[in-house]
Design a protein around this motif. Sequence first.
Motif, PDB file in Angstrom:
ATOM      1  N   GLY A 216      37.580  63.750  90.508  1.00 17.32           N
ATOM      2  CA  GLY A 216      36.534  64.773  91.615  1.00 17.32           C
ATOM      3  C   GLY A 216      37.142  65.158  92.981  1.00 17.32           C
ATOM      4  O   GLY A 216      38.150  66.474  92.446  1.00 17.32           O
ATOM      5  N   ILE A 217      36.660  65.151  93.715  1.00 16.29           N
ATOM      6  CA  ILE A 217      36.966  66.561  94.690  1.00 16.29           C
ATOM      7  C   ILE A 217      37.545  65.389  95.757  1.00 16.29           C
ATOM      8  O   ILE A 217      36.586  64.030  96.667  1.00 16.29           O
ATOM      9  N   ALA A 218      37.996  65.159  96.540  1.00 20.67           N
ATOM     10  CA  ALA A 218      38.789  64.919  97.328  1.00 20.67           C
ATOM     11  C   ALA A 218      38.671  65.446  98.816  1.00 20.67           C
ATOM     12  O   ALA A 218      38.349  66.283  99.351  1.00 20.67           O
ATOM     13  N   SER A 219      37.914  64.189  99.471  1.00 23.30           N
ATOM     14  CA  SER A 219      37.628  64.589 101.150  1.00 23.30           C
ATOM     15  C   SER A 219      38.084  65.243 102.040  1.00 23.30           C
ATOM     16  O   SER A 219      39.698  64.710 102.296  1.00 23.30           O
ATOM     17  N   MET A 220      37.564  66.205 102.966  1.00 21.06           N
ATOM     18  CA  MET A 220      38.105  66.297 104.146  1.00 21.06           C
ATOM     19  C   MET A 220      38.921  65.537 104.959  1.00 21.06           C
ATOM     20  O   MET A 220      40.140  66.209 106.032  1.00 21.06           O
ATOM     21  N   LYS A 221      37.864  64.622 104.881  1.00 24.73           N
ATOM     22  CA  LYS A 221      39.002  63.289 106.103  1.00 24.73           C
ATOM     23  C   LYS A 221      38.927  62.327 105.600  1.00 24.73           C
ATOM     24  O   LYS A 221      37.586  61.917 104.741  1.00 24.73           O
ATOM     25  N   GLY A 222      39.840  61.926 105.556  1.00 26.02           N
ATOM     26  CA  GLY A 222      39.584  60.646 104.796  1.00 26.02           C
ATOM     27  C   GLY A 222      40.288  61.008 103.343  1.00 26.02           C
ATOM     28  O   GLY A 222      41.184  61.476 102.729  1.00 26.02           O
ATOM     29  N   ASN A 223      40.146  59.491 102.594  1.00 28.09           N
ATOM     30  CA  ASN A 223      41.307  59.282 102.020  1.00 28.09           C
ATOM     31  C   ASN A 223      40.106  59.208 100.613  1.00 28.09           C
ATOM     32  O   ASN A 223      40.088  59.148  98.887  1.00 28.09           O
TER      33      ASN A 223
END
Length: 255
Positions: A216-223
């Motif tokens: 899916g989509i990688a978060s802007m913050k964190g892993n």
Amino acid sequence: MKYHPDRNPSNPVGANNFREVKAAYEIVGDEEKRQQYDDFGHSAFDENGQGHARHGGFGQQHGGFDDIFGGMFNQRQQQRYQPQPEKGSDIIASIEISLEKAVEGCVQQIKLPNNPQLLDVSIPAGIDEGQRIRVNGKGNPGSLGGPHGDLLVEIRLLEHETFTRKGLDLYCMIDTPFTTAALGGNLKVPTFTGYLNIKIPEGTQAGRKFRIKGKGIASMKGNAVGDLIYEVVIPTPTELTEQQRALLEQLVALN
């Protein structure tokens, strides 16, 4: 202020010092008294002397705190209420980007109000609908030389023909032939970077979901990374050949 009687209610030394400060202030602030002090010194105001301009001498106690410090207080009040530089207001602008750009990140140009120049705005990977990017110092000018406000860029996602975003997850409807759903088999499905094959078990029903972890989509913050979720759709054919119709009729007869 240090020797004021209100701060030294039982200190005669402090009271005497205050009287001397008060008298000195009156002499320094009066041109005639300054001249008398220059000519005769301390004796010009000594009540035991020859009477040189005794009014306003060191030994008098008339007047109060405001007489000495009123000018200073008024000056501070004027400084306190003097208009101060203020930061300018923020500008809010919205831009539309594709789902691919939101997932992968990009640089987008935006036109500011009353400014013919285009501004490059960096869009971080993983940004979602309605989120804002702050660009410092690109807002309206401040007052009295204050700094500019900021630019707030609000994101609007364009509808995608294949994928739908929910949080960090991506959803995709996949057309699955009736024969594949009934007998099982492999099915080629799309991703943002190409295609992959997933296994469709025998007897799969419409609406069944298959989850591909970490696609899916990688978060802007964190892993954190979302998943890619496929939902089975079994389309009904609208036109059949004579052979297809015959086979289906045989299938019905067997039931």
